[in-house]
Design a protein around this motif. Sequence first.
Motif, mmCIF file in Angstrom:
data_model
loop_
_atom_site.group_PDB
_atom_site.id
_atom_site.type_symbol
_atom_site.label_atom_id
_atom_site.label_comp_id
_atom_site.label_asym_id
_atom_site.label_seq_id
_atom_site.Cartn_x
_atom_site.Cartn_y
_atom_site.Cartn_z
ATOM 1 N N GLN A 1 0.832 -1.208 0.000
ATOM 2 C CA GLN A 1 0.000 0.000 0.000
ATOM 3 C C GLN A 1 0.860 1.249 0.000
ATOM 4 O O GLN A 1 0.528 2.258 -0.619
ATOM 5 C CB GLN A 1 -0.892 0.027 1.253
ATOM 6 C CG GLN A 1 -2.062 -0.894 1.194
ATOM 7 C CD GLN A 1 -2.967 -0.594 0.026
ATOM 8 O OE1 GLN A 1 -2.956 -1.315 -0.965
ATOM 9 N NE2 GLN A 1 -3.719 0.477 0.100
ATOM 10 N N MET A 2 1.993 1.169 0.680
ATOM 11 C CA MET A 2 2.910 2.303 0.736
ATOM 12 C C MET A 2 3.402 2.625 -0.676
ATOM 13 O O MET A 2 3.404 3.783 -1.096
ATOM 14 C CB MET A 2 4.070 1.885 1.637
ATOM 15 C CG MET A 2 4.937 2.975 2.093
ATOM 16 S SD MET A 2 5.819 2.335 3.546
ATOM 17 C CE MET A 2 7.433 2.899 3.146
ATOM 18 N N TYR B 1 0.561 4.221 -2.683
ATOM 19 C CA TYR B 1 0.333 5.644 -2.423
ATOM 20 C C TYR B 1 1.458 6.492 -2.983
ATOM 21 O O TYR B 1 1.237 7.624 -3.420
ATOM 22 C CB TYR B 1 0.160 5.901 -0.920
ATOM 23 C CG TYR B 1 -1.199 5.476 -0.431
ATOM 24 C CD1 TYR B 1 -2.338 6.084 -0.947
ATOM 25 C CD2 TYR B 1 -1.355 4.459 0.484
ATOM 26 C CE1 TYR B 1 -3.590 5.690 -0.533
ATOM 27 C CE2 TYR B 1 -2.607 4.055 0.903
ATOM 28 C CZ TYR B 1 -3.717 4.677 0.393
ATOM 29 O OH TYR B 1 -4.957 4.285 0.796
ATOM 30 N N PHE B 2 2.662 5.933 -2.983
ATOM 31 C CA PHE B 2 3.765 6.679 -3.565
ATOM 32 C C PHE B 2 3.499 6.919 -5.051
ATOM 33 O O PHE B 2 3.663 8.028 -5.558
ATOM 34 C CB PHE B 2 5.076 5.918 -3.372
ATOM 35 C CG PHE B 2 6.258 6.667 -3.898
ATOM 36 C CD1 PHE B 2 6.753 7.763 -3.218
ATOM 37 C CD2 PHE B 2 6.860 6.295 -5.087
ATOM 38 C CE1 PHE B 2 7.836 8.482 -3.707
ATOM 39 C CE2 PHE B 2 7.934 7.006 -5.583
ATOM 40 C CZ PHE B 2 8.423 8.105 -4.895
ATOM 41 N N SER C 1 0.967 9.593 -5.674
ATOM 42 C CA SER C 1 1.347 10.975 -5.363
ATOM 43 C C SER C 1 2.526 11.450 -6.207
ATOM 44 O O SER C 1 3.094 12.489 -5.934
ATOM 45 C CB SER C 1 1.705 11.090 -3.886
ATOM 46 O OG SER C 1 2.837 10.309 -3.612
#
Lengths: 323, 303
Positions: free
Chosen positions: A134-135, A138-139, A142
């Motif tokens: 998930q990290m 999201y990276f 963004s």
Amino acid sequence: MSREMLINLSMLAVLILTGVIAHLAGQGFVVTLATKAAIFALAGMGLNLCLGYGGLISFGHAAFFGIGGYVCGILALHAANAMPLVAGWSGSNQMLLIWPLAMLGAGLIAVPIGALSLRTSGVYFIMVTLAFAQMVYYFAISWPQYGGDDGMSFYTRNQFPGINTLKPFGFFLICAGVLVVVTAVIALITRSRFGLVLGAARQNRIRVEAAGIRPFPVLLTAFVLSAMITGLAGALYADLNRFVSPTMLSWHMSGEIMVFVILGGVGRLCGPVAGAGLYVLMEHLLGGITDYWQILLGLVLLTVVMLAPGGLIGILSGRARHG
Amino acid sequence: MLLAEQILNGLQYGMMLFLMAAGLTLVFGVMGLINLAHGALYMLGAFACAFVAGMSGSYLMGLAASLALAAGIGALVEITVLRRLYARDHLDQVLATFALILVFSEGCRWVFGNFPLYLTLPPWASGAVTLPGGLQYPLFRLLIILVGTLVALALYLLITRTRLGTRIRAGEADREMTAALGIDIAKLYTLVFALGAGLAGLAGALVGTIQSVQVGMGEPVLILAFVVIVIGGIGSVKGALAGALLVGMTDTLGKAFLPGLLAGFMPQASANTMGAGLASMLIYILMALVLVIRPQGLFGAKA
């Protein structure tokens, strides 16, 4: 040759023959479906190495699938627009260069993720790998330079020496070839000393330690190798669609890769081939009946988990897995 | 003033995460089941609330329906499917509950369509109140904080002070011994599962009121709830509360203040997207830190 090995080989053969026959019959669409199945199978092969052989239930392999895809997409985008990427080098559209870089990218990210996740085990491991994926997701969202939430398209497929990759059959041959090579490599790995230790660490980590072998480096290596194979599949998938987006990194994708492995049979050499083939077939056939085909997919999955934990290969070979 | 408001927002978000995480961590602690379909129950609760509130015109009826439906479906799923999975390994549990997500999500899409539903607040819960210090804050968000606090308190009393709580703790410690003492362990499990499911449904209804009710709303929250219970220690309700507040605060404060910080050394537009992304990543970095220092979580027993 054991019955299971015969079934493994025939799974590969069925997939390749599907592509070839569809090509001869002029069914370009079916060739593309077979290509998709081959790529998904490759992604599943990667996961199967750590999940099936090493017992590491990673719920975050979409991260590596997506990273492979993004490496491919970024290199192709820079090459197409002659934009400098690093040190004046403006990407590449050569698959033979993109693949190792995609694998390297996925592998490099897998080292810290694996090293941290391996501090835990059991349910913690599942959730932690999911959270790390998930990290990465999201990276990607963004990061506006490469499309952010919308993803990015690149207009032409990357090139391979001697084959016209824009023809569906040409690209199918490449994907099927990669799948066969990776299958052979995995078969060799699982028979090697490394593979034996990996299987032992799955069954009983404490005993492996008692035998004087540290399981951590072995498990980490398996995790990283597995990520690299899934990353390679991601690069091919990006080329198939000529499009990458954060969807490739989403937790749903991680679930789907896991489904390929389990439908076919966990820890069976060609389980992912059977599983991915079945998945693509269901998506096509059931998707034709109703837009809500995933309800049916869910029910099929439930049935497999409840009644046939060995998956398709398990049913066909009629034998519980050992070793 | 802005900081105070964001802290309240973080508290409200954390309380909502706690409602989700409490059920998840109880189910894992007592039954050893990893339940991905918890997010689907959250979504079902939101849909039930939107549907019943829309039909009856009463928001409270909607909330009651969300609790009842989520708990009912939870019990049904536990009896028909999940009960068979307790003895299996986690991989089978992940897969079966993933399958349940597909069934519930697509089922909801089938019935309600792709468009989000919106809930209107009743007059008694809408509007803003002025807090000491002159801060205007939405009443409904305060109510969520209140509900979360009450649930936390009720759960604490239930688990430490009642006969049912004693049984739950006994079931957690030793399943066979508890059964041997004449306690119907199967019924106990169904009850615990329905309790967790009901809380998830309630959380879904409350959040659906602030945002919107749509298919797929449960999964992002589910993943955050996982992070919460990993940070707090799996199986610990106290840990779930601490983890939920920590995650809620980190996420809210990060989203509120990171873009401003980043704008110091990059253009405003990219600082905004970058800041939002980094704030989302912050939670996972927090989790990684906790795992490095205490792999069993803040309140976990030795893993």
